[in-house]
Design a protein around this motif. Sequence first.
Motif, PDB file in Angstrom:
ATOM      1  N   ALA A  30       6.332  13.019  -2.033  1.00 18.48           N
ATOM      2  CA  ALA A  30       5.434  11.864  -2.128  1.00 18.48           C
ATOM      3  C   ALA A  30       5.844  10.782  -1.126  1.00 18.48           C
ATOM      4  O   ALA A  30       5.001  10.173  -0.464  1.00 18.48           O
ATOM      5  N   SER A  31       7.141  10.564  -0.989  1.00 19.74           N
ATOM      6  CA  SER A  31       7.638   9.557  -0.056  1.00 19.74           C
ATOM      7  C   SER A  31       7.336   9.935   1.388  1.00 19.74           C
ATOM      8  O   SER A  31       6.979   9.085   2.211  1.00 19.74           O
ATOM      9  N   ALA A  32       7.472  11.214   1.705  1.00 26.12           N
ATOM     10  CA  ALA A  32       7.209  11.685   3.074  1.00 26.12           C
ATOM     11  C   ALA A  32       5.744  11.493   3.445  1.00 26.12           C
ATOM     12  O   ALA A  32       5.419  11.063   4.564  1.00 26.12           O
ATOM     13  N   ILE A  33       4.841  11.805   2.510  1.00 25.50           N
ATOM     14  CA  ILE A  33       3.405  11.655   2.784  1.00 25.50           C
ATOM     15  C   ILE A  33       3.046  10.182   2.967  1.00 25.50           C
ATOM     16  O   ILE A  33       2.337   9.799   3.905  1.00 25.50           O
ATOM     17  N   GLU A  59       0.831  -1.208   0.000  1.00 23.84           N
ATOM     18  CA  GLU A  59       0.000   0.000   0.000  1.00 23.84           C
ATOM     19  C   GLU A  59       0.867   1.260   0.000  1.00 23.84           C
ATOM     20  O   GLU A  59       0.533   2.266  -0.641  1.00 23.84           O
ATOM     21  N   ALA A  60       2.004   1.207   0.719  1.00 22.62           N
ATOM     22  CA  ALA A  60       2.876   2.378   0.815  1.00 22.62           C
ATOM     23  C   ALA A  60       3.557   2.663  -0.518  1.00 22.62           C
ATOM     24  O   ALA A  60       3.625   3.820  -0.960  1.00 22.62           O
ATOM     25  N   THR A  61       4.061   1.619  -1.180  1.00 24.11           N
ATOM     26  CA  THR A  61       4.711   1.842  -2.473  1.00 24.11           C
ATOM     27  C   THR A  61       3.706   2.259  -3.530  1.00 24.11           C
ATOM     28  O   THR A  61       4.008   3.057  -4.412  1.00 24.11           O
ATOM     29  N   ARG A  62       2.494   1.722  -3.412  1.00 27.93           N
ATOM     30  CA  ARG A  62       1.434   2.136  -4.340  1.00 27.93           C
ATOM     31  C   ARG A  62       1.121   3.620  -4.147  1.00 27.93           C
ATOM     32  O   ARG A  62       0.921   4.361  -5.125  1.00 27.93           O
ATOM     33  N   LEU A  99       3.486  15.093  -7.382  1.00 27.60           N
ATOM     34  CA  LEU A  99       4.402  15.735  -6.434  1.00 27.60           C
ATOM     35  C   LEU A  99       5.829  15.263  -6.665  1.00 27.60           C
ATOM     36  O   LEU A  99       6.052  14.195  -7.243  1.00 27.60           O
ATOM     37  N   PRO A 100       6.827  16.027  -6.187  1.00 21.81           N
ATOM     38  CA  PRO A 100       8.207  15.541  -6.216  1.00 21.81           C
ATOM     39  C   PRO A 100       8.320  14.245  -5.425  1.00 21.81           C
ATOM     40  O   PRO A 100       7.588  14.042  -4.439  1.00 21.81           O
ATOM     41  N   LEU A 101       9.226  13.374  -5.828  1.00 20.63           N
ATOM     42  CA  LEU A 101       9.349  12.070  -5.195  1.00 20.63           C
ATOM     43  C   LEU A 101       9.599  12.177  -3.700  1.00 20.63           C
ATOM     44  O   LEU A 101       9.034  11.411  -2.913  1.00 20.63           O
ATOM     45  N   LYS A 102      10.431  13.146  -3.284  1.00 20.66           N
ATOM     46  CA  LYS A 102      10.741  13.280  -1.859  1.00 20.66           C
ATOM     47  C   LYS A 102       9.489  13.601  -1.054  1.00 20.66           C
ATOM     48  O   LYS A 102       9.249  13.047   0.024  1.00 20.66           O
ATOM     49  N   SER A 141       3.234   4.543   8.246  1.00 23.09           N
ATOM     50  CA  SER A 141       4.165   4.329   9.354  1.00 23.09           C
ATOM     51  C   SER A 141       5.413   3.549   8.938  1.00 23.09           C
ATOM     52  O   SER A 141       5.796   2.547   9.567  1.00 23.09           O
ATOM     53  N   VAL A 142       6.027   4.005   7.849  1.00 24.34           N
ATOM     54  CA  VAL A 142       7.283   3.410   7.408  1.00 24.34           C
ATOM     55  C   VAL A 142       8.316   4.525   7.251  1.00 24.34           C
ATOM     56  O   VAL A 142       7.977   5.716   7.280  1.00 24.34           O
ATOM     57  N   LYS A 143       9.568   4.150   7.075  1.00 24.74           N
ATOM     58  CA  LYS A 143      10.631   5.135   6.950  1.00 24.74           C
ATOM     59  C   LYS A 143      10.585   5.814   5.581  1.00 24.74           C
ATOM     60  O   LYS A 143      10.551   5.148   4.555  1.00 24.74           O
ATOM     61  N   LYS A 144      10.606   7.142   5.607  1.00 26.29           N
ATOM     62  CA  LYS A 144      10.495   7.864   4.337  1.00 26.29           C
ATOM     63  C   LYS A 144      11.721   7.657   3.446  1.00 26.29           C
ATOM     64  O   LYS A 144      11.609   7.660   2.224  1.00 26.29           O
ATOM     65  N   ASN A 145      12.887   7.453   4.066  1.00 24.17           N
ATOM     66  CA  ASN A 145      14.084   7.227   3.257  1.00 24.17           C
ATOM     67  C   ASN A 145      14.002   5.913   2.472  1.00 24.17           C
ATOM     68  O   ASN A 145      14.472   5.817   1.334  1.00 24.17           O
TER      69      ASN A 145
END
Length: 285
Positions: free
Chosen positions: A262-265, A245-248, A257-260, A271-275
């Motif tokens: 999008a990853s943060a949201i 679900e998170a990668t989707r 949005l910029p990837l960074k 509840s996973v690490k944004k990095n």
Amino acid sequence: MTDETSTVVDVSTLYIVPTPIGNLGDITQRALSVLAQVDLIAAEDTRHTGKLLSHFGITTRTYALHDHNEQQKADSLIARLQNGEKIALVSDAGTPLISDPGYHLVHRCRAAGVRVVPLPGPCAIITALSASGLPSDRFSFEGFLPPKSKGRQDRFTELAADPRTMIFYESPHRIMDALDDMHAVLGSERRVVLARELTKTYETIHGATLGELIPWLKEDPNRVRGEMVLLVAGHRVEKSDLPVEATRAVKLLSAELPLKKASAIAAELYSVKKNALYKWGLEHL
């Protein structure tokens, strides 16, 4: 249970009779005996079944029972059963009710207290699974895929994290589109087995990753002809895996949005690490 080799067909009984999926030699002696002794054969296509019966010299009358009339005809067949008739239910190939007509009749028979006797026999999903090399201890049969791309992708998204081997039916004219949608959702490394023309002259059972299977099929148009069963390896859970679900979410959000960002949201939502999500995005998007 009985160990008798002779078959006695009882009155007021509906028999579920599997028929060959290709090779006529796969029909059982018991199936032939039942088809010859019943009063009526309810068939998905009477012309198709007629050819099978003619091949084995069976003259039992047939009655059309298919998707378009089953609910209307079920009650009349039940009345005949209650009056003492013996009826066999067959589909064009394989075991009735498995992506074929018969559910409404069997459901109503059981509700009415009419005896239903199933015969074992040919079934494409089990035949394909047994030779696929994929795990067979747990599997799910998903039937035919939706006809539209969005519906297929939605279905694959729902099943992406399922650990069981998944089995689908697909038609030759949609198989490549279906595999493209599967590739878009499940990725190039998911292992798939295509079982084609089972029990027939040109039977093919070919397994590969999605990234390998799609170009292999494009090499030869004959590889996408005939009746098809598609078997998909279940999701393998590993400690380093990110939630599907998170990668989707990263994939969808990064379209706007910029990837960074999008990853943060997505990291906040699941509840996973944004990095880790950002790294996944760099590698996969």
